[in-house]
Design a protein around this motif. Structure first.
Motif, mmCIF file in Angstrom:
data_model
loop_
_atom_site.group_PDB
_atom_site.id
_atom_site.type_symbol
_atom_site.label_atom_id
_atom_site.label_comp_id
_atom_site.label_asym_id
_atom_site.label_seq_id
_atom_site.Cartn_x
_atom_site.Cartn_y
_atom_site.Cartn_z
ATOM 1 N N GLU A 173 -41.868 2.569 5.648
ATOM 2 C CA GLU A 173 -41.332 1.344 6.227
ATOM 3 C C GLU A 173 -40.797 1.621 7.631
ATOM 4 O O GLU A 173 -40.374 2.725 7.948
ATOM 5 N N TYR A 174 -40.822 0.605 8.481
ATOM 6 C CA TYR A 174 -40.479 0.817 9.890
ATOM 7 C C TYR A 174 -39.038 1.284 10.083
ATOM 8 O O TYR A 174 -38.711 1.931 11.093
ATOM 9 N N GLU A 175 -38.166 0.967 9.137
ATOM 10 C CA GLU A 175 -36.768 1.386 9.266
ATOM 11 C C GLU A 175 -36.630 2.907 9.370
ATOM 12 O O GLU A 175 -35.667 3.400 9.958
ATOM 13 N N GLU A 176 -37.582 3.645 8.804
ATOM 14 C CA GLU A 176 -37.501 5.106 8.874
ATOM 15 C C GLU A 176 -37.603 5.603 10.300
ATOM 16 O O GLU A 176 -36.916 6.557 10.689
ATOM 17 N N ALA A 177 -38.454 4.990 11.105
ATOM 18 C CA ALA A 177 -38.582 5.397 12.509
ATOM 19 C C ALA A 177 -37.294 5.088 13.272
ATOM 20 O O ALA A 177 -36.843 5.890 14.105
ATOM 21 N N ILE A 178 -36.698 3.922 12.995
ATOM 22 C CA ILE A 178 -35.420 3.587 13.632
ATOM 23 C C ILE A 178 -34.343 4.570 13.179
ATOM 24 O O ILE A 178 -33.536 5.041 13.988
ATOM 25 N N ARG A 179 -34.333 4.889 11.895
ATOM 26 C CA ARG A 179 -33.352 5.841 11.360
ATOM 27 C C ARG A 179 -33.451 7.189 12.077
ATOM 28 O O ARG A 179 -32.430 7.808 12.397
ATOM 29 N N ASP A 180 -34.665 7.652 12.311
ATOM 30 C CA ASP A 180 -34.842 8.928 13.009
ATOM 31 C C ASP A 180 -34.141 8.915 14.360
ATOM 32 O O ASP A 180 -33.468 9.887 14.741
ATOM 33 N N LEU A 181 -34.291 7.825 15.093
ATOM 34 C CA LEU A 181 -33.669 7.730 16.418
ATOM 35 C C LEU A 181 -32.151 7.666 16.314
ATOM 36 O O LEU A 181 -31.433 8.268 17.119
ATOM 37 N N ILE A 182 -31.654 6.927 15.321
ATOM 38 C CA ILE A 182 -30.202 6.823 15.136
ATOM 39 C C ILE A 182 -29.599 8.179 14.805
ATOM 40 O O ILE A 182 -28.579 8.582 15.381
ATOM 41 N N LEU A 183 -30.209 8.909 13.882
ATOM 42 C CA LEU A 183 -29.658 10.201 13.485
ATOM 43 C C LEU A 183 -29.726 11.211 14.622
ATOM 44 O O LEU A 183 -28.871 12.101 14.719
ATOM 45 N N ALA A 184 -30.720 11.083 15.491
ATOM 46 C CA ALA A 184 -30.848 12.009 16.618
ATOM 47 C C ALA A 184 -29.817 11.718 17.699
ATOM 48 O O ALA A 184 -29.271 12.652 18.305
ATOM 49 N N GLN A 185 -29.521 10.443 17.953
ATOM 50 C CA GLN A 185 -28.598 10.064 19.027
ATOM 51 C C GLN A 185 -27.745 8.870 18.586
ATOM 52 O O GLN A 185 -27.902 7.763 19.099
ATOM 53 N N PRO A 186 -26.828 9.074 17.662
ATOM 54 C CA PRO A 186 -26.057 7.942 17.125
ATOM 55 C C PRO A 186 -25.229 7.208 18.165
ATOM 56 O O PRO A 186 -24.963 6.008 18.005
ATOM 57 N N GLY A 187 -24.827 7.889 19.223
ATOM 58 C CA GLY A 187 -23.999 7.253 20.235
ATOM 59 C C GLY A 187 -24.700 6.158 21.010
ATOM 60 O O GLY A 187 -24.043 5.371 21.706
ATOM 61 N N ARG A 188 -26.013 6.069 20.883
ATOM 62 C CA ARG A 188 -26.770 5.054 21.619
ATOM 63 C C ARG A 188 -26.941 3.762 20.819
ATOM 64 O O ARG A 188 -27.560 2.815 21.309
ATOM 65 N N PHE A 189 -26.383 3.728 19.602
ATOM 66 C CA PHE A 189 -26.569 2.568 18.733
ATOM 67 C C PHE A 189 -25.213 2.007 18.301
ATOM 68 O O PHE A 189 -24.285 2.758 18.025
ATOM 69 N N ARG A 190 -25.141 0.701 18.222
ATOM 70 C CA ARG A 190 -23.950 0.022 17.745
ATOM 71 C C ARG A 190 -24.328 -1.099 16.794
ATOM 72 O O ARG A 190 -25.480 -1.534 16.761
ATOM 73 N N VAL A 191 -23.324 -1.578 16.056
ATOM 74 C CA VAL A 191 -23.541 -2.733 15.194
ATOM 75 C C VAL A 191 -22.834 -3.947 15.774
ATOM 76 O O VAL A 191 -21.821 -3.830 16.469
ATOM 77 N N ALA A 192 -23.386 -5.110 15.478
ATOM 78 C CA ALA A 192 -22.709 -6.382 15.721
ATOM 79 C C ALA A 192 -22.521 -7.035 14.351
ATOM 80 O O ALA A 192 -23.486 -7.232 13.610
ATOM 81 N N ASP A 193 -21.280 -7.327 14.006
ATOM 82 C CA ASP A 193 -20.946 -7.877 12.687
ATOM 83 C C ASP A 193 -21.207 -9.380 12.685
ATOM 84 O O ASP A 193 -20.578 -10.142 13.412
ATOM 85 N N ILE A 194 -22.143 -9.812 11.840
ATOM 86 C CA ILE A 194 -22.491 -11.244 11.762
ATOM 87 C C ILE A 194 -22.197 -11.784 10.355
ATOM 88 O O ILE A 194 -22.824 -12.767 9.935
ATOM 89 N N THR A 195 -21.226 -11.169 9.681
ATOM 90 C CA THR A 195 -20.899 -11.573 8.312
ATOM 91 C C THR A 195 -20.588 -13.065 8.214
ATOM 92 O O THR A 195 -20.846 -13.690 7.188
ATOM 93 N N HIS A 196 -20.056 -13.641 9.280
ATOM 94 C CA HIS A 196 -19.657 -15.046 9.272
ATOM 95 C C HIS A 196 -20.834 -16.011 9.414
ATOM 96 O O HIS A 196 -20.649 -17.229 9.265
ATOM 97 N N LEU A 197 -22.045 -15.503 9.696
ATOM 98 C CA LEU A 197 -23.195 -16.368 9.941
ATOM 99 C C LEU A 197 -24.108 -16.439 8.705
ATOM 100 O O LEU A 197 -24.326 -15.435 8.038
ATOM 101 N N PRO A 198 -24.666 -17.623 8.408
ATOM 102 C CA PRO A 198 -25.541 -17.764 7.237
ATOM 103 C C PRO A 198 -26.947 -17.230 7.514
ATOM 104 O O PRO A 198 -27.517 -17.467 8.578
ATOM 105 N N TRP A 199 -27.500 -16.528 6.520
ATOM 106 C CA TRP A 199 -28.877 -16.040 6.628
ATOM 107 C C TRP A 199 -29.338 -15.574 5.255
ATOM 108 O O TRP A 199 -28.527 -15.323 4.370
ATOM 109 N N ILE A 200 -30.644 -15.440 5.105
ATOM 110 C CA ILE A 200 -31.209 -14.875 3.887
ATOM 111 C C ILE A 200 -32.600 -14.329 4.194
ATOM 112 O O ILE A 200 -33.382 -14.951 4.903
ATOM 113 N N GLU A 201 -32.876 -13.138 3.674
ATOM 114 C CA GLU A 201 -34.225 -12.580 3.708
ATOM 115 C C GLU A 201 -34.951 -13.046 2.452
ATOM 116 O O GLU A 201 -34.394 -13.007 1.349
ATOM 117 N N ILE A 202 -36.174 -13.478 2.607
ATOM 118 C CA ILE A 202 -36.898 -14.092 1.499
ATOM 119 C C ILE A 202 -37.962 -13.137 0.975
ATOM 120 O O ILE A 202 -38.980 -12.889 1.641
#
Length: 251
Positions: A203-232
Protein backbone atom coordinates in the motif's frame (compact mmCIF):
# COMPACT_ATOMS: atom_id res chain seq x y z
CA UNK A 1 9.77 26.21 6.75
CA UNK A 2 7.55 28.78 4.97
CA UNK A 3 3.80 28.41 4.95
CA UNK A 4 2.63 26.63 1.81
CA UNK A 5 -0.46 28.34 0.46
CA UNK A 6 -0.75 27.23 -3.17
CA UNK A 7 -0.26 23.57 -4.08
CA UNK A 8 0.17 23.32 -7.83
CA UNK A 9 -2.06 20.27 -8.11
CA UNK A 10 -3.83 17.45 -6.34
CA UNK A 11 -3.40 13.75 -7.04
CA UNK A 12 -6.51 11.65 -6.41
CA UNK A 13 -6.22 7.87 -6.24
CA UNK A 14 -9.32 6.25 -7.75
CA UNK A 15 -8.22 3.12 -9.60
CA UNK A 16 -9.45 0.32 -7.33
CA UNK A 17 -12.16 -2.30 -7.80
CA UNK A 18 -14.02 -1.85 -4.47
CA UNK A 19 -14.28 -5.57 -3.75
CA UNK A 20 -15.40 -5.01 -0.15
CA UNK A 21 -18.32 -2.79 -1.15
CA UNK A 22 -21.15 -5.20 -1.98
CA UNK A 23 -24.00 -3.85 -4.05
CA UNK A 24 -21.95 -1.12 -5.75
CA UNK A 25 -22.59 -2.58 -9.19
CA UNK A 26 -19.72 -1.77 -11.49
CA UNK A 27 -19.15 1.79 -10.30
CA UNK A 28 -15.84 3.01 -8.89
CA UNK A 29 -16.24 4.21 -5.31
CA UNK A 30 -15.43 7.78 -6.27
CA UNK A 31 -18.74 7.82 -8.20
CA UNK A 32 -20.89 6.98 -5.17
CA UNK A 33 -23.51 9.70 -4.70
CA UNK A 34 -24.39 11.48 -1.48
CA UNK A 35 -26.88 14.30 -1.44
CA UNK A 36 -27.11 14.17 -5.23
CA UNK A 37 -23.37 14.63 -5.80
CA UNK A 38 -20.68 12.08 -6.51
CA UNK A 39 -17.63 11.95 -4.28
CA UNK A 40 -15.66 13.07 -7.35
CA UNK A 41 -17.85 16.15 -7.77
CA UNK A 42 -17.33 16.98 -4.10
CA UNK A 43 -13.55 16.59 -4.41
CA UNK A 44 -13.35 18.90 -7.40
CA UNK A 45 -15.61 21.49 -5.79
CA UNK A 46 -13.54 21.54 -2.58
CA UNK A 47 -10.25 21.82 -4.45
CA UNK A 48 -11.59 24.63 -6.65
CA UNK A 49 -12.93 26.45 -3.62
CA UNK A 50 -9.49 26.46 -2.02
CA UNK A 51 -7.50 27.46 -5.07
CA UNK A 52 -5.98 24.18 -6.29
CA UNK A 53 -5.76 24.74 -10.06
CA UNK A 54 -5.23 21.24 -11.45
CA UNK A 55 -6.07 17.63 -10.60
CA UNK A 56 -4.48 14.37 -11.73
CA UNK A 57 -6.57 11.24 -11.15
CA UNK A 58 -5.19 7.72 -11.15
CA UNK A 59 -7.75 5.57 -12.94
CA UNK A 60 -8.00 1.87 -13.67
CA UNK A 61 -11.25 0.02 -12.99
CA UNK A 62 -14.09 1.46 -15.09
CA UNK A 63 -11.98 4.48 -16.01
CA UNK A 64 -14.48 5.51 -18.71
CA UNK A 65 -17.11 6.20 -16.06
CA UNK A 66 -14.77 8.53 -14.16
CA UNK A 67 -13.76 10.33 -17.33
CA UNK A 68 -17.42 10.79 -18.28
CA UNK A 69 -18.21 12.29 -14.87
CA UNK A 70 -15.33 14.75 -15.17
CA UNK A 71 -16.64 15.81 -18.58
CA UNK A 72 -20.18 16.14 -17.23
CA UNK A 73 -18.90 18.39 -14.46
CA UNK A 74 -17.10 20.65 -16.96
CA UNK A 75 -13.64 19.89 -15.56
CA UNK A 76 -12.00 18.31 -18.61
CA UNK A 77 -9.60 21.24 -19.08
CA UNK A 78 -8.31 20.99 -15.49
CA UNK A 79 -8.16 17.23 -14.94
CA UNK A 80 -5.65 14.75 -16.34
CA UNK A 81 -5.93 10.99 -16.08
CA UNK A 82 -3.09 8.57 -15.44
CA UNK A 83 -3.89 4.91 -15.97
CA UNK A 84 -2.82 2.16 -13.63
CA UNK A 85 -3.19 -1.03 -15.69
CA UNK A 86 -2.32 -3.08 -12.59
CA UNK A 87 -5.12 -1.65 -10.48
CA UNK A 88 -5.82 -5.01 -8.82
CA UNK A 89 -2.47 -4.81 -7.05
CA UNK A 90 -1.48 -2.61 -4.10
CA UNK A 91 -2.30 1.10 -4.01
CA UNK A 92 1.41 1.95 -4.18
CA UNK A 93 1.26 1.20 -7.90
CA UNK A 94 -1.50 3.80 -8.28
CA UNK A 95 0.80 6.37 -6.74
CA UNK A 96 3.86 5.20 -8.69
CA UNK A 97 2.14 5.79 -12.05
CA UNK A 98 1.89 9.46 -10.96
CA UNK A 99 5.69 9.73 -10.75
CA UNK A 100 5.90 12.45 -13.40
CA UNK A 101 3.51 14.62 -11.40
CA UNK A 102 5.40 13.85 -8.19
CA UNK A 103 8.63 14.95 -9.88
CA UNK A 104 7.16 18.10 -11.41
CA UNK A 105 9.01 20.36 -8.98
CA UNK A 106 5.98 21.83 -7.21
CA UNK A 107 4.12 21.23 -3.94
CA UNK A 108 1.00 19.11 -4.21
CA UNK A 109 -1.80 17.35 -2.39
CA UNK A 110 -2.37 13.58 -2.35
CA UNK A 111 -5.88 12.30 -1.65
CA UNK A 112 -7.75 9.02 -1.44
CA UNK A 113 -10.81 9.13 -3.66
CA UNK A 114 -13.21 7.26 -1.36
CA UNK A 115 -13.70 9.89 1.34
CA UNK A 116 -16.77 12.02 2.12
CA UNK A 117 -15.72 15.16 4.00
CA UNK A 118 -16.35 18.83 4.66
CA UNK A 119 -14.45 21.20 2.34
CA UNK A 120 -12.74 22.74 5.37
CA UNK A 121 -10.54 19.63 5.40
CA UNK A 122 -8.77 21.00 2.30
CA UNK A 123 -8.48 24.41 3.93
CA UNK A 124 -6.85 22.85 7.00
CA UNK A 125 -4.45 20.85 4.87
CA UNK A 126 -3.29 23.87 2.88
CA UNK A 127 -3.13 26.30 5.80
CA UNK A 128 -1.20 24.09 8.25
CA UNK A 129 2.31 25.22 9.09
CA UNK A 130 5.11 22.90 8.04
CA UNK A 131 6.73 21.39 5.00
CA UNK A 132 4.70 18.18 4.83
CA UNK A 133 1.33 17.66 6.49
CA UNK A 134 -0.73 14.60 7.47
CA UNK A 135 -4.30 15.04 8.69
CA UNK A 136 -4.97 13.42 12.08
CA UNK A 137 -8.32 12.45 13.63
CA UNK A 138 -8.03 11.58 17.34
CA UNK A 139 -11.43 9.83 17.30
CA UNK A 140 -10.00 6.67 15.80
CA UNK A 141 -12.00 3.52 15.18
CA UNK A 142 -10.65 0.47 17.08
CA UNK A 143 -8.93 -2.39 15.25
CA UNK A 144 -6.40 -2.90 12.51
CA UNK A 145 -8.30 -1.29 9.63
CA UNK A 146 -7.46 2.41 10.25
CA UNK A 147 -4.03 3.68 9.20
CA UNK A 148 -2.57 5.12 12.38
CA UNK A 149 -0.42 8.20 12.82
CA UNK A 150 1.64 7.58 15.95
CA UNK A 151 3.23 10.40 17.91
CA UNK A 152 5.79 10.78 20.66
CA UNK A 153 5.37 14.35 21.79
CA UNK A 154 4.86 16.25 18.52
CA UNK A 155 7.05 13.91 16.43
CA UNK A 156 5.55 11.29 14.13
CA UNK A 157 7.22 7.99 15.03
CA UNK A 158 5.13 5.55 13.01
CA UNK A 159 2.53 5.49 10.25
CA UNK A 160 0.87 2.13 9.71
CA UNK A 161 -2.21 0.02 10.36
CA UNK A 162 -0.14 -2.07 12.78
CA UNK A 163 2.58 0.23 14.17
CA UNK A 164 5.94 -1.14 15.27
CA UNK A 165 7.38 1.80 17.21
CA UNK A 166 6.50 2.91 20.73
CA UNK A 167 4.40 6.06 20.95
CA UNK A 168 2.50 8.24 23.40
CA UNK A 169 -0.68 8.68 21.37
CA UNK A 170 -2.12 8.02 17.96
CA UNK A 171 -4.97 8.94 15.67
CA UNK A 172 -6.37 7.95 12.31
CA UNK A 173 -5.01 9.19 9.00
CA UNK A 174 -7.66 10.73 6.76
CA UNK A 175 -5.70 9.73 3.67
CA UNK A 176 -5.06 13.34 2.63
CA UNK A 177 -1.51 14.74 2.53
CA UNK A 178 0.38 17.88 1.54
CA UNK A 179 3.92 17.45 0.26
CA UNK A 180 6.64 19.89 -0.66
CA UNK A 181 8.24 19.59 -4.11
CA UNK A 182 11.32 17.86 -2.65
CA UNK A 183 9.28 15.38 -0.65
CA UNK A 184 6.99 14.60 -3.58
CA UNK A 185 10.06 13.77 -5.69
CA UNK A 186 11.47 11.60 -2.90
CA UNK A 187 8.13 9.82 -2.67
CA UNK A 188 8.34 8.98 -6.38
CA UNK A 189 11.77 7.44 -5.74
CA UNK A 190 10.48 5.32 -2.86
CA UNK A 191 7.53 4.07 -4.91
CA UNK A 192 9.86 3.24 -7.78
CA UNK A 193 12.13 1.25 -5.45
CA UNK A 194 9.19 -0.94 -4.41
CA UNK A 195 8.10 -1.45 -8.02
CA UNK A 196 11.66 -2.27 -9.13
CA UNK A 197 11.78 -4.88 -6.34
CA UNK A 198 8.49 -6.34 -7.66
CA UNK A 199 6.71 -5.49 -4.40
CA UNK A 200 3.49 -4.57 -6.15
CA UNK A 201 1.05 -5.52 -3.41
CA UNK A 202 2.31 -2.85 -1.00
CA UNK A 203 0.00 0.00 0.00
CA UNK A 204 1.18 3.53 -0.75
CA UNK A 205 1.35 4.43 2.94
CA UNK A 206 4.49 2.29 3.22
CA UNK A 207 6.42 4.62 0.92
CA UNK A 208 5.27 7.64 2.94
CA UNK A 209 6.21 5.81 6.15
CA UNK A 210 9.74 5.24 4.83
CA UNK A 211 10.20 8.98 4.32
CA UNK A 212 8.75 9.83 7.74
CA UNK A 213 11.00 7.39 9.58
CA UNK A 214 14.06 8.66 7.69
CA UNK A 215 13.38 12.36 8.37
CA UNK A 216 10.59 12.80 10.94
CA UNK A 217 11.36 16.48 11.45
CA UNK A 218 10.07 17.26 7.96
CA UNK A 219 6.54 16.03 8.72
CA UNK A 220 3.79 17.41 10.91
CA UNK A 221 0.17 16.65 11.68
CA UNK A 222 -2.86 18.91 11.45
CA UNK A 223 -5.60 17.84 13.88
CA UNK A 224 -8.99 17.78 12.13
CA UNK A 225 -10.88 15.83 14.82
CA UNK A 226 -13.55 18.55 14.83
CA UNK A 227 -14.37 18.07 11.11
CA UNK A 228 -16.81 15.43 9.75
CA UNK A 229 -15.49 12.78 7.35
CA UNK A 230 -15.67 9.09 6.56
CA UNK A 231 -13.66 6.70 4.40
CA UNK A 232 -15.97 4.36 2.53
CA UNK A 233 -14.83 0.73 2.39
CA UNK A 234 -17.83 -1.38 3.44
CA UNK A 235 -21.62 -1.28 2.94
CA UNK A 236 -22.09 -0.07 6.50
CA UNK A 237 -19.84 2.89 5.67
CA UNK A 238 -22.23 3.91 2.89
CA UNK A 239 -25.15 3.88 5.31
CA UNK A 240 -23.25 5.85 7.95
CA UNK A 241 -22.03 8.32 5.34
CA UNK A 242 -25.59 8.95 4.16
CA UNK A 243 -27.35 9.00 7.51
CA UNK A 244 -24.77 10.46 9.90
CA UNK A 245 -21.84 12.15 8.16
CA UNK A 246 -23.58 13.84 5.22
CA UNK A 247 -25.84 16.01 7.42
CA UNK A 248 -22.71 17.17 9.29
CA UNK A 249 -20.80 17.79 6.06
CA UNK A 250 -23.59 19.93 4.65
CA UNK A 251 -24.57 21.55 7.96
Amino acid sequence: MPLLQSPAAAIILAAGVSRRLDGNGNRPKILLEFGGQTLLARHLSALDRHGVPAVSITVGYQREQIEAEVARLGWSDRVTFVENPRYTRGSLVSLWVQRDRLRAGAPLLLMDGDVLYNHRMIEALIAAEGENILLLDRDIEPGDEPVKICLRGSEIVDFRKQPEHAHDRHGESVGFFRFSADTAAALAERCEAYVDADQLDVEYEEAIRDLILAQPGRFRVADITHLPWIEIDFPEDVARARDVVLPQVEG
